[in-house]
Structures are given as C-alpha cells and as structure tokens.
Design a protein around this motif. Structure first.
Motif, PDB file in Angstrom:
ATOM      1  N   VAL A 105       5.165   5.745 -12.041  1.00 50.14           N
ATOM      2  CA  VAL A 105       5.550   4.670 -11.115  1.00 50.14           C
ATOM      3  C   VAL A 105       4.409   3.902 -10.568  1.00 50.14           C
ATOM      4  CG1 VAL A 105       5.784   5.036  -8.638  1.00 50.14           C
ATOM      5  CG2 VAL A 105       7.735   4.982 -10.100  1.00 50.14           C
ATOM      6  N   GLY A 106       4.573   2.893  -9.981  1.00 49.00           N
ATOM      7  CA  GLY A 106       3.570   2.035  -9.415  1.00 49.00           C
ATOM      8  C   GLY A 106       3.668   2.034  -7.918  1.00 49.00           C
ATOM      9  N   ALA A 107       3.195   0.988  -7.298  1.00 52.40           N
ATOM     10  CA  ALA A 107       3.217   0.944  -5.843  1.00 52.40           C
ATOM     11  C   ALA A 107       4.634   0.833  -5.324  1.00 52.40           C
ATOM     12  CB  ALA A 107       2.394  -0.261  -5.373  1.00 52.40           C
ATOM     13  N   ALA A 108       4.867   1.449  -4.185  1.00 49.77           N
ATOM     14  CA  ALA A 108       6.201   1.442  -3.604  1.00 49.77           C
ATOM     15  C   ALA A 108       6.328   0.323  -2.592  1.00 49.77           C
ATOM     16  CB  ALA A 108       6.460   2.766  -2.923  1.00 49.77           C
ATOM     17  N   THR A 109       7.467  -0.385  -2.664  1.00 51.85           N
ATOM     18  CA  THR A 109       7.680  -1.439  -1.687  1.00 51.85           C
ATOM     19  C   THR A 109       8.978  -1.287  -0.922  1.00 51.85           C
ATOM     20  OG1 THR A 109       8.733  -2.819  -3.378  1.00 51.85           O
ATOM     21  CG2 THR A 109       6.393  -3.099  -3.051  1.00 51.85           C
ATOM     22  N   ILE A 110       9.954  -0.557  -1.459  1.00 51.88           N
ATOM     23  CA  ILE A 110      11.217  -0.345  -0.766  1.00 51.88           C
ATOM     24  C   ILE A 110      11.522   1.140  -0.773  1.00 51.88           C
ATOM     25  CG2 ILE A 110      13.682  -0.868  -0.732  1.00 51.88           C
ATOM     26  CD1 ILE A 110      13.106  -3.422  -2.205  1.00 51.88           C
ATOM     27  N   VAL A 111      11.761   1.713   0.377  1.00 49.11           N
ATOM     28  CA  VAL A 111      12.080   3.131   0.455  1.00 49.11           C
ATOM     29  C   VAL A 111      13.562   3.295   0.775  1.00 49.11           C
ATOM     30  CG1 VAL A 111      11.644   5.292   1.660  1.00 49.11           C
ATOM     31  CG2 VAL A 111       9.758   3.741   1.158  1.00 49.11           C
ATOM     32  N   VAL A 112      14.248   4.139   0.015  1.00 51.14           N
ATOM     33  CA  VAL A 112      15.681   4.322   0.183  1.00 51.14           C
ATOM     34  C   VAL A 112      15.982   5.635   0.886  1.00 51.14           C
ATOM     35  CG1 VAL A 112      17.878   4.534  -1.014  1.00 51.14           C
ATOM     36  CG2 VAL A 112      16.140   2.979  -1.886  1.00 51.14           C
ATOM     37  N   SER A 113      16.679   5.556   2.003  1.00 50.02           N
ATOM     38  CA  SER A 113      17.193   6.728   2.733  1.00 50.02           C
ATOM     39  C   SER A 113      16.185   7.867   2.818  1.00 50.02           C
ATOM     40  CB  SER A 113      18.476   7.216   2.069  1.00 50.02           C
ATOM     41  OG  SER A 113      19.471   6.255   2.200  1.00 50.02           O
ATOM     42  N   THR A 114      15.098   7.647   3.503  1.00 50.10           N
ATOM     43  CA  THR A 114      14.045   8.648   3.608  1.00 50.10           C
ATOM     44  C   THR A 114      14.299   9.575   4.787  1.00 50.10           C
ATOM     45  OG1 THR A 114      12.471   7.055   2.743  1.00 50.10           O
ATOM     46  CG2 THR A 114      11.571   8.994   3.837  1.00 50.10           C
ATOM     47  N   PRO A 115      14.370  10.905   4.566  1.00 54.21           N
ATOM     48  CA  PRO A 115      14.560  11.829   5.677  1.00 54.21           C
ATOM     49  C   PRO A 115      13.291  11.951   6.503  1.00 54.21           C
ATOM     50  CG  PRO A 115      14.301  13.026   3.636  1.00 54.21           C
ATOM     51  CD  PRO A 115      14.324  11.575   3.283  1.00 54.21           C
ATOM     52  N   ILE A 116      13.400  11.851   7.818  1.00 55.23           N
ATOM     53  CA  ILE A 116      12.239  11.959   8.685  1.00 55.23           C
ATOM     54  C   ILE A 116      12.514  13.016   9.749  1.00 55.23           C
ATOM     55  CG2 ILE A 116      10.770  10.760  10.327  1.00 55.23           C
ATOM     56  CD1 ILE A 116      11.363   8.187   8.882  1.00 55.23           C
ATOM     57  N   SER A 117      11.741  14.090   9.710  1.00 54.65           N
ATOM     58  CA  SER A 117      11.858  15.165  10.699  1.00 54.65           C
ATOM     59  C   SER A 117      13.286  15.633  10.893  1.00 54.65           C
ATOM     60  CB  SER A 117      11.289  14.682  12.042  1.00 54.65           C
ATOM     61  OG  SER A 117       9.945  14.337  11.907  1.00 54.65           O
ATOM     62  N   GLY A 118      13.979  15.820   9.791  1.00 58.56           N
ATOM     63  CA  GLY A 118      15.326  16.353   9.860  1.00 58.56           C
ATOM     64  C   GLY A 118      16.385  15.296  10.115  1.00 58.56           C
TER      65      GLY A 118
ATOM     66  N   VAL B 164       9.973  -3.751  -6.967  1.00 50.11           N
ATOM     67  CA  VAL B 164       9.813  -2.299  -7.044  1.00 50.11           C
ATOM     68  C   VAL B 164      10.648  -1.646  -5.949  1.00 50.11           C
ATOM     69  CG1 VAL B 164       8.201  -0.356  -6.920  1.00 50.11           C
ATOM     70  CG2 VAL B 164       7.472  -2.526  -7.947  1.00 50.11           C
ATOM     71  N   ARG B 165      11.411  -0.623  -6.314  1.00 50.27           N
ATOM     72  CA  ARG B 165      12.174   0.161  -5.347  1.00 50.27           C
ATOM     73  C   ARG B 165      11.695   1.602  -5.430  1.00 50.27           C
ATOM     74  NH1 ARG B 165      17.654  -2.703  -7.350  1.00 50.27           N
ATOM     75  NH2 ARG B 165      17.263  -4.686  -6.283  1.00 50.27           N
ATOM     76  N   THR B 166      11.506   2.210  -4.276  1.00 56.78           N
ATOM     77  CA  THR B 166      11.010   3.580  -4.269  1.00 56.78           C
ATOM     78  C   THR B 166      11.873   4.466  -3.375  1.00 56.78           C
ATOM     79  OG1 THR B 166       9.513   3.336  -2.396  1.00 56.78           O
ATOM     80  CG2 THR B 166       8.664   2.710  -4.564  1.00 56.78           C
ATOM     81  N   ALA B 167      11.817   5.757  -3.620  1.00 61.84           N
ATOM     82  CA  ALA B 167      12.553   6.724  -2.815  1.00 61.84           C
ATOM     83  C   ALA B 167      11.783   8.032  -2.777  1.00 61.84           C
ATOM     84  CB  ALA B 167      13.950   6.961  -3.401  1.00 61.84           C
ATOM     85  N   GLU B 168      11.953   8.776  -1.711  1.00 58.79           N
ATOM     86  CA  GLU B 168      11.382  10.111  -1.641  1.00 58.79           C
ATOM     87  C   GLU B 168      12.289  11.095  -2.359  1.00 58.79           C
ATOM     88  OE1 GLU B 168      10.288  11.531   2.160  1.00 58.79           O
ATOM     89  OE2 GLU B 168       8.904   9.878   2.570  1.00 58.79           O
TER      90      GLU B 168
ATOM     91  N   ALA C  95       9.432   8.619  -6.108  1.00 59.16           N
ATOM     92  CA  ALA C  95       9.754   7.988  -7.388  1.00 59.16           C
ATOM     93  C   ALA C  95       9.875   6.493  -7.167  1.00 59.16           C
ATOM     94  CB  ALA C  95      11.053   8.547  -7.959  1.00 59.16           C
ATOM     95  N   GLY C  96       9.611   5.736  -8.202  1.00 61.66           N
ATOM     96  CA  GLY C  96       9.706   4.286  -8.111  1.00 61.66           C
ATOM     97  C   GLY C  96      10.329   3.689  -9.349  1.00 61.66           C
ATOM     98  N   LEU C  97      11.077   2.627  -9.129  1.00 62.32           N
ATOM     99  CA  LEU C  97      11.751   1.928 -10.223  1.00 62.32           C
ATOM    100  C   LEU C  97      11.316   0.474 -10.181  1.00 62.32           C
ATOM    101  CD1 LEU C  97      15.502   2.276 -11.143  1.00 62.32           C
ATOM    102  CD2 LEU C  97      14.498   0.016 -10.849  1.00 62.32           C
ATOM    103  N   THR C  98      10.717  -0.003 -11.276  1.00 63.21           N
ATOM    104  CA  THR C  98      10.255  -1.386 -11.365  1.00 63.21           C
ATOM    105  C   THR C  98      11.222  -2.179 -12.224  1.00 63.21           C
ATOM    106  OG1 THR C  98       7.946  -0.662 -11.189  1.00 63.21           O
ATOM    107  CG2 THR C  98       8.342  -2.892 -12.009  1.00 63.21           C
ATOM    108  N   LEU C  99      11.677  -3.327 -11.705  1.00 68.29           N
ATOM    109  CA  LEU C  99      12.589  -4.201 -12.445  1.00 68.29           C
ATOM    110  C   LEU C  99      11.801  -5.197 -13.283  1.00 68.29           C
ATOM    111  CD1 LEU C  99      15.059  -4.911  -9.517  1.00 68.29           C
ATOM    112  CD2 LEU C  99      15.386  -3.292 -11.403  1.00 68.29           C
ATOM    113  N   ASP C 100      12.477  -5.787 -14.276  1.00 67.68           N
ATOM    114  CA  ASP C 100      11.813  -6.758 -15.135  1.00 67.68           C
ATOM    115  C   ASP C 100      11.242  -7.926 -14.330  1.00 67.68           C
ATOM    116  OD1 ASP C 100      11.950  -5.535 -17.555  1.00 67.68           O
ATOM    117  OD2 ASP C 100      13.754  -6.560 -18.238  1.00 67.68           O
ATOM    118  N   GLY C 101      11.886  -8.279 -13.226  1.00 68.29           N
ATOM    119  CA  GLY C 101      11.397  -9.385 -12.412  1.00 68.29           C
ATOM    120  C   GLY C 101      10.203  -9.032 -11.557  1.00 68.29           C
ATOM    121  N   GLY C 102       9.804  -7.743 -11.558  1.00 67.63           N
ATOM    122  CA  GLY C 102       8.625  -7.316 -10.812  1.00 67.63           C
ATOM    123  C   GLY C 102       8.921  -6.596  -9.513  1.00 67.63           C
TER     124      GLY C 102
END
Length: 229
Positions: free
Chosen positions: A12-25, A183-187, A174-181
C-alpha cells in the motif's frame, strides 16, 4: 449477490482516508472528503447493536466474540462488515458444512468464524441462508489469510462493493488505491482473544482498483497487489 475471493498475496501507499478506526475501545466518527471520482465516502461509528467489541457468555472460554471491522456510507448506501467468532458450532449450523473451513484440513477444535457484509441494509449472500459468510475454523488460533470483493451484483465484480482482507499477523493498516489516484485506508481489527483479523474498504459503483497494500505498525509495506479490478 455473492463474493469474489482471491488469495491475499501482496499490498500500500500513503493513507489519506481512514475507515472506522477503533480508538481506546471506542469507535471514531469521521467524515472524509469526496474522492477523485466525485463520489464522497463518509465514515461513521460502529453499526448500531455492534458497538461493543465483545459479548460475554458465562464461561470465558465459550464466549462469542463480535466486532465491527468497518462501516460507513458509499454511493449513498450504508455499509458494514462484522467479524463474529463462535467457540463451538451452533446447533442449527448445517451438518453438511461442519467439516468445511477456510483452510484445507479438518479442524480438531471446530469453531465458526463469520464475516457479515451489509450494503444498503442487505446482507451479501443472504440467499445462502442464515449462516452465509461463515466457515468452520480450528479454535481461536487458526490461520486464516485471504481477501475478497463482496457485492450484491456480479459476484462482487460490479456495483457497490466492499473489499475485505484477512492479512497476516503483524499487519496494522491496509490501503486501497483507485485508478483515479484516490487512496482509502483502514486499520486492521483483531477479534479479542483470537487470532482472527480483518480490514474492510468500500468501492463505489464504477470505481476500479489500481492496487491494494498492507503495512506493519512502523509503516513498512508488507504486500502489494495490482491484479484487483
């Protein structure tokens, strides 16, 4: 209607969008800007009714564990992906499926692992019955690694889809890069008390994946895939 699944090989590359990240429970709520395709993605807290990572039975070793891996809005539809582990096979689980599992060998300690994907309030593969998305595993510490595209049409190859990955131990993001450039990332989320882990990322109708990558906790890339489309 169903899912397309491939072996998780390389991400994966750099992360720009984080999806539903758990923080301290707890679960973080965030709203991401529209991506390059113009189809905005909104992330949100854990799905109602799934906000607590664990559910306890009387015997700690026999507890059913559930956790929302990811959730949000894509194409104007709410989506979610939940992992649930049953330490023992439920009584109503089909006997014909009791020896089938994610791996190749028969489990010595048969348990059940379910990956429930919902898009617009509809469960992917719901036509397969109440145990759709579930498979027999060997206890709490079995090895499950893979990835798949899950959608309601075209076996996960078209329309709104959710990319679900089960990465190797040591994977943090993890990160997912679309053809348009874009990037979506998730923990990566791990079920407490088990070795099972997953991440989930949404893909809008008409979007095409350029690559999928995974990283360790220091940001080092572990895998890189370019064959998803």
């Amino acid at each position: 209607m169903s899912s397309s699944i491939k072996k998780l090989a390389v991400a994966v590359g750099a992360a720009t969008i984080v999806v539903s990240t758990p923080i301290s429970g707890a679960w973080a709520a965030d709203e991401a800007p529209a991506d390059a395709s113009g189809k905005g993605q909104q992330t949100q807290s854990a799905v109602r009714g799934e906000q607590h990572p664990t559910r306890h039975a009387r015997d700690g070793e026999q507890e059913t564990v559930a956790r929302t891996v990811g959730s949000g809005v894509i194409d104007g539809k709410e989506w979610s992906m939940t992992l649930r582990f049953y330490p023992e096979l439920p009584e109503d689980f089909p006997s014909v499926d009791r020896t089938s599992r994610f791996g190749d060998s028969r489990p010595g300690d048969p348990s059940l692992l379910c990956q429930r994907v919902f898009i617009g309030g509809v469960q992917v593969d719901h036509q397969a019955g109440p145990w759709a998305g579930c498979a027999v595993v060997d206890g709490r510490d079995d090895f499950v690694e893979g990835a798949g595209l899950h959608g309601l049409t075209g076996k996960g190859t078209s329309g709104t889809r959710i990319f679900v990955g089960n990465p190797a131990s040591g994977t943090a993001t993890a990160g997912l890069t679309l053809d348009g450039g874009a990037v979506r990332t998730a923990e990566v989320v791990t079920l407490p008390g088990t070795s099972y882990r997953a991440f989930a990322l949404p893909i809008a109708d008409g979007e095409t994946i350029a690559s999928v990558d995974t990283f360790d906790g220091q940001g080092n890339r572990l895998t890189h895939e370019t064959y998803w489309d």
